[in-house]
Design a protein around this motif. Structure first.
Motif, PDB file in Angstrom:
ATOM      1  N   UNK A 164       0.820  -1.212   0.000  1.00  0.00           N
ATOM      2  CA  UNK A 164       0.000   0.000   0.000  1.00  0.00           C
ATOM      3  C   UNK A 164       0.851   1.258   0.000  1.00  0.00           C
ATOM      4  N   UNK A 165       1.896   1.285   0.809  1.00  0.00           N
ATOM      5  CA  UNK A 165       2.720   2.484   0.899  1.00  0.00           C
ATOM      6  C   UNK A 165       3.488   2.751  -0.391  1.00  0.00           C
ATOM      7  N   UNK A 173       2.176   2.314  -3.439  1.00  0.00           N
ATOM      8  CA  UNK A 173       1.266   2.779  -4.491  1.00  0.00           C
ATOM      9  C   UNK A 173       0.425   3.969  -4.057  1.00  0.00           C
ATOM     10  N   UNK A 174       0.499   4.342  -2.764  1.00  0.00           N
ATOM     11  CA  UNK A 174      -0.242   5.503  -2.285  1.00  0.00           C
ATOM     12  C   UNK A 174      -1.486   5.186  -1.490  1.00  0.00           C
ATOM     13  N   UNK A 175      -1.695   3.929  -1.144  1.00  0.00           N
ATOM     14  CA  UNK A 175      -2.916   3.545  -0.443  1.00  0.00           C
ATOM     15  C   UNK A 175      -2.746   3.287   1.026  1.00  0.00           C
ATOM     16  N   UNK A 176      -1.674   3.832   1.637  1.00  0.00           N
ATOM     17  CA  UNK A 176      -1.407   3.535   3.040  1.00  0.00           C
ATOM     18  C   UNK A 176      -2.449   4.110   3.997  1.00  0.00           C
ATOM     19  N   UNK A 177      -3.206   5.140   3.564  1.00  0.00           N
ATOM     20  CA  UNK A 177      -4.210   5.753   4.436  1.00  0.00           C
ATOM     21  C   UNK A 177      -5.626   5.348   4.055  1.00  0.00           C
ATOM     22  N   UNK A 233      -9.082   0.848  -5.177  1.00  0.00           N
ATOM     23  CA  UNK A 233      -8.321   0.056  -6.154  1.00  0.00           C
ATOM     24  C   UNK A 233      -7.326   0.961  -6.869  1.00  0.00           C
ATOM     25  N   UNK A 234      -6.105   0.476  -6.999  1.00  0.00           N
ATOM     26  CA  UNK A 234      -5.066   1.192  -7.732  1.00  0.00           C
ATOM     27  C   UNK A 234      -4.739   0.373  -8.979  1.00  0.00           C
TER      28      UNK A 234
END
Length: 452
Positions: free
Chosen positions: A70-71, A73-77, A83-84
């Motif tokens: 997640x971190x 691709x930007x989805x850590x929060x 979906x990325x």
């Protein structure tokens, strides 16, 4: 004798206290990661997807049970599931995120993607993903499901079931594991990241030398050295490269493998192994070992046999570095070490490989420098080719039985190196000499750098 005194002098000089500043922040701040990961997606991900023969990659992120990547691709929060999607278009990658509307505004400000699509409550996320994949017409779609690369195995069974239900049969047949694209992408570091790791490695090694200056033979315990390093880490604002309870691993006795430091008292005649790594910028980690030898009272250098073991172990590290070139497999590198071990008379190291990638984790993804035992064919991560920009931690081994077949002692000169276009180079100067720790004679005391 001159050599031994020189090593001791170097150790004492290097033991000068480091500045009481947040050294980790000076090397890399957390604020640098969003910019770097965006550059990694733009510059490195297209190459990785091409090498993995993948046209699309889908990563699902959600709160409390997030994907390990997640971190990256930007989805850590992420709160609600997002979906990325990464769609390869020639030599570029188009990145977009499908996000719950409640989080889309913030995601647009921080995510390293080209577009954030806000989905209203009740929208079927998986149907939206299926629609965009169908429009992209990929030949192969990577998902995070893997039996060999743990960080590429973040897709849960319920998420996979929902995705497969949303995809038409033709697209469902195109799903493949993301293990190849993840390995190819994460294993290669940008030049700026290599520089961060270089500075962090220098700090790691210097702290280990500083810790050895506190040792008083017959009094100091392995755990005391570990506690000193923990205190220095806190002072300098750096984190642990791996499990805090096992970092650092300080061992003056027989082989213990990956473990915690014990209350064993350090004695004259001991080799001391410190396996230590720090985390900087809350992202990049190191993994380096430094060795010391405890002199007996009146000694100015180790016995000849001890020095010979050290030189053979050190030579193993140099053999490994020479074998590291773009295009060779991790198996080939490990094989070079094992050939040297046999020539040097080392007990065969069957439980450990020669080395591993290092960067985001101490045991990062990429080619494993292992598997070179005579009876084993090339398999798994050891078959992956080395590439320029990959960083490795690796050991030069020499092992021997000490007092019986069940007591194994090992010198494992662990250094960090980066693969270049033509070969490989150490990130920092490798350890050339043992750190020599003198033992005070009767009625004498040894000056010690106090633990702070």
């Amino acid at each position: 004798m001159k050599r031994a005194r020189s090593a001791l002098l170097s150790a004492l000089l290097l033991s000068a206290p480091l500045a009481q500043a947040a050294a980790g922040d000076a090397i890399a701040s957390e604020q640098s990661w969003p910019r770097i990961r965006k550059e990694r997606i733009q510059k490195l991900l297209p190459q990785a997807m091409a090498r993995a023969n993948v046209d699309a990659w889908v990563v699902f992120c959600r709160e409390n049970d997030n994907d390990p990547l997640a971190i990256h691709v930007g989805g850590e929060n992420a709160g609600g599931t997002a979906a990325f999607l990464f769609l390869r278009q020639g030599d570029t990658v188009r990145a977009l995120a499908l996000s719950p509307a409640s989080e889309a505004t913030a995601l647009k400000e921080v995510a390293p993607v080209d577009e954030v699509v806000a989905l209203e409550r009740g929208t079927d996320l998986y149907a939206q993903v299926a629609t965009r994949l169908a429009a992209a017409k990929p030949a192969r779609i990577a998902i995070n499901a893997s039996t060999s690369v743990t960080v590429a195995d973040g897709l849960s069974s319920s998420q996979r079931a929902a995705l497969e239900k949303a995809l038409p049969p033709a697209l469902r047949k195109k799903l493949v594991s993301s293990e190849d694209v993840v390995s190819e992408w994460l294993s290669v570091k940008l030049p700026e990241e290599v520089d961060i790791l270089r500075k962090a490695a220098a700090l790691t090694a210097r702290l280990e030398i500083e810790a050895y200056a506190t040792v008083v033979p017959g009094q100091t315990r392995d755990a005391d050295v570990a506690r000193f390093l923990k205190k220095r880490m806190a002072e300098l604002g750096v984190g642990d490269a791996w499990a805090p309870d096992q970092n650092p691993n300080v061992n003056s006795g027989p082989l213990r493998g990956h473990s915690h430091a014990t209350e064993r008292v350090i004695q004259p005649g001991d080799f001391i192994q410190t396996d230590f790594g720090i985390r900087v910028g809350n992202m990049w980690v190191t993994d380096i070992q430094r060795f010391a030898y405890v002199l007996a009272p009146g000694q100015t250098q180790p016995p000849k046999e001890a020095l010979e073991k050290w030189e053979k172990s050190k030579r193993g590290s140099r053999v490994v570095l020479a074998a590291m070139k773009p295009g060779v497999s991790g198996w080939d590198v490990d094989k070079a070490q094992r050939v040297w071990n046999e020539q040097a008379g080392s007990v065969p190291m069957t439980m450990f490989g020669t080395g591993h990638p290092v960067g985001y984790w101490a045991h990062d993804v990429g080619p494993a420098l292992s598997g070179g035992l005579k009876e084993k064919p090339k398999q798994g991560a050891a078959t992956r080719p080395l590439r320029a920009g990959q960083v490795f931690a690796f050991d030069g081994y020499f092992a021997w039985h000490d007092g019986g077949p069940d007591v194994l002692r090992v010198l494992s000169v662990e250094e960090m190196a980066v693969v270049t276009d033509t070969g490989a180079e150490y990130l920092i100067p490798p350890q050339e000499e043992l750190v020599l720790i003198p033992s005070p004679g009767p009625g004498q005391s040894r000056p010690v750098t106090p633990a702070r």
